[in-house]
Design an enzyme around this catalytic site. Sequence first.
Site, PDB file in Angstrom:
ATOM      1  N   GLU A 190       0.825  -1.229   0.000  1.00 35.05           N
ATOM      2  CA  GLU A 190       0.000   0.000   0.000  1.00 35.05           C
ATOM      3  C   GLU A 190       0.853   1.271   0.000  1.00 35.05           C
ATOM      4  O   GLU A 190       2.069   1.219   0.236  1.00 35.05           O
ATOM      5  CB  GLU A 190      -0.936   0.010   1.211  1.00 35.05           C
ATOM      6  CG  GLU A 190      -0.200   0.038   2.550  1.00 35.05           C
ATOM      7  CD  GLU A 190      -1.005   0.709   3.660  1.00 35.05           C
ATOM      8  OE1 GLU A 190      -1.462   1.845   3.459  1.00 35.05           O
ATOM      9  OE2 GLU A 190      -1.143   0.089   4.743  1.00 35.05           O
TER      10      GLU A 190
ATOM     11  N   LYS B 178      -3.254  -1.591  15.424  1.00 38.30           N
ATOM     12  CA  LYS B 178      -2.604  -0.776  16.452  1.00 38.30           C
ATOM     13  C   LYS B 178      -3.460  -0.633  17.693  1.00 38.30           C
ATOM     14  O   LYS B 178      -4.684  -0.593  17.624  1.00 38.30           O
ATOM     15  CB  LYS B 178      -2.358   0.629  15.899  1.00 38.30           C
ATOM     16  CG  LYS B 178      -0.992   0.795  15.321  1.00 38.30           C
ATOM     17  CD  LYS B 178      -0.473   2.198  15.548  1.00 38.30           C
ATOM     18  CE  LYS B 178       0.921   2.298  14.980  1.00 38.30           C
ATOM     19  NZ  LYS B 178       0.926   2.571  13.533  1.00 38.30           N
TER      20      LYS B 178
HETATM   21  N1  PSU Z   1      -2.319   1.607  10.730  1.00 37.93           N
HETATM   22  C1  PSU Z   1      -0.979   1.757  10.839  1.00 37.93           C
HETATM   23  N2  PSU Z   1      -0.308   2.450   9.876  1.00 37.93           N
HETATM   24  C2  PSU Z   1      -0.947   2.983   8.795  1.00 37.93           C
HETATM   25  C3  PSU Z   1      -2.370   2.800   8.674  1.00 37.93           C
HETATM   26  C4  PSU Z   1      -3.001   2.103   9.671  1.00 37.93           C
HETATM   27  O1  PSU Z   1      -0.392   1.292  11.793  1.00 37.93           O
HETATM   28  O2  PSU Z   1      -0.306   3.628   7.942  1.00 37.93           O
HETATM   29  C5  PSU Z   1      -3.087   3.336   7.465  1.00 37.93           C
HETATM   30  C6  PSU Z   1      -3.430   2.184   6.494  1.00 37.93           C
HETATM   31  O3  PSU Z   1      -3.289   2.667   5.164  1.00 37.93           O
HETATM   32  C7  PSU Z   1      -4.896   1.921   6.802  1.00 37.93           C
HETATM   33  C8  PSU Z   1      -5.397   3.296   7.104  1.00 37.93           C
HETATM   34  O4  PSU Z   1      -5.590   1.334   5.732  1.00 37.93           O
HETATM   35  O5  PSU Z   1      -4.343   3.888   7.870  1.00 37.93           O
HETATM   36  C9  PSU Z   1      -6.704   3.293   7.894  1.00 37.93           C
HETATM   37  O6  PSU Z   1      -7.217   4.575   7.956  1.00 37.93           O
HETATM   38  P1  PSU Z   1      -8.688   4.794   8.551  1.00 37.93           P
HETATM   39  O7  PSU Z   1      -8.592   4.431   9.990  1.00 37.93           O
HETATM   40  O8  PSU Z   1      -8.959   6.270   8.322  1.00 37.93           O
HETATM   41  O9  PSU Z   1      -9.612   3.913   7.754  1.00 37.93           O
END
Ligand code: PSU
Length: 301
Positions: A25, A159
């Site tokens: 990604e 996380k």
């Molecule tokens: N968790 C991490 N590092 C990241 C992300 C999540 O530890 O970089 C990024 C990933 O691309 C994930 C996105 O798909 O954040 C999720 O964002 P949201 O919670 O806004 O859906």
Amino acid sequence: MNTLLQFSVEVKNAMQNNLPVVALESTIISHGMPYPLNLEVATAVENTVRQNGAVPATIAIINGQFHVGLSEAELDFFAQAKDVMKCSRRDLPYVVAQKINGATTVAATMIIAEMAGIPLFATGGIGGVHRMAQNTFDISADLIEFSQTRVAVVSAGAKAILDLPKTMEYLETFGVPVIGYGTDFFPAFYSTCSNIKVPMRLDQATELAQFIHANQQLNQKGILIANPIPQEFAIDNSEIEHHIEQALQEADKQGVTGKEITPFLLKKLNELTAGKSQIANKALVLNNAELAAKIAVELKR
Ligand code: PSU
Ligand code: MN
């Protein structure tokens, strides 16, 4: 061939010759880590995939085109650019129609990987159900994507900025298999495990490939492969929890909401741990890339 897709030469050759490919990604590059660490990690992840016998396909959107496999210059662009849109599923028609640049989250990367015919994807951590979701309704679109798109995602769990028990319940509701790789407990990103049991465990890359194959036969969708951070890089939960609480309070005070929340919390945590979390973050992403490459190789057997 879908005209939105632009394959790099390396990925195109791999696909034509039926070689193993691992999708990666770009939100983690543009919004998940600071420069130049993000570039260093993105490059190291690609090389880890290659060293383990597969071809890396980092996915990002350039001028509204879905790029599958980036050049060094393109990786550098996404590492440094400040105005790249963070794209989940609902943002894709916008960046395509406006012909602009976008970094793809887990959800958007899954969609493009499936379009490109790539069944495996390695990342760091997936989005999940946020703490206090009972008030905010903040649940990442990543979770629902697993019930719509057939890609197996290798991650170090989710996380601890999230509510892990609620995240696991959500995945169960949406029928998403969660496999602990060599573990009985769901890994918590910085730490090797949480106190939540995974519904199933597999210990070999071959078994994971067989699972993916069975999932295809059953016509089911996404799979979450939870791969714990290597012990030597793990940070104890008790050590990081107060930093997480501080980051959450800060976000609340500043009124950060929606798609800004996750990048905000990641940035704050990196600051609060004075770089320690970044070392762990890099180690776990590389570890996931290695496992994904090994599974990709097994899938081609
Ligand atoms: N968790 C991490 N590092 C990241 C992300 C999540 O530890 O970089 C990024 C990933 O691309 C994930 C996105 O798909 O954040 C999720 O964002 P949201 O919670 O806004 O859906
Ligand atoms: Mn959200």
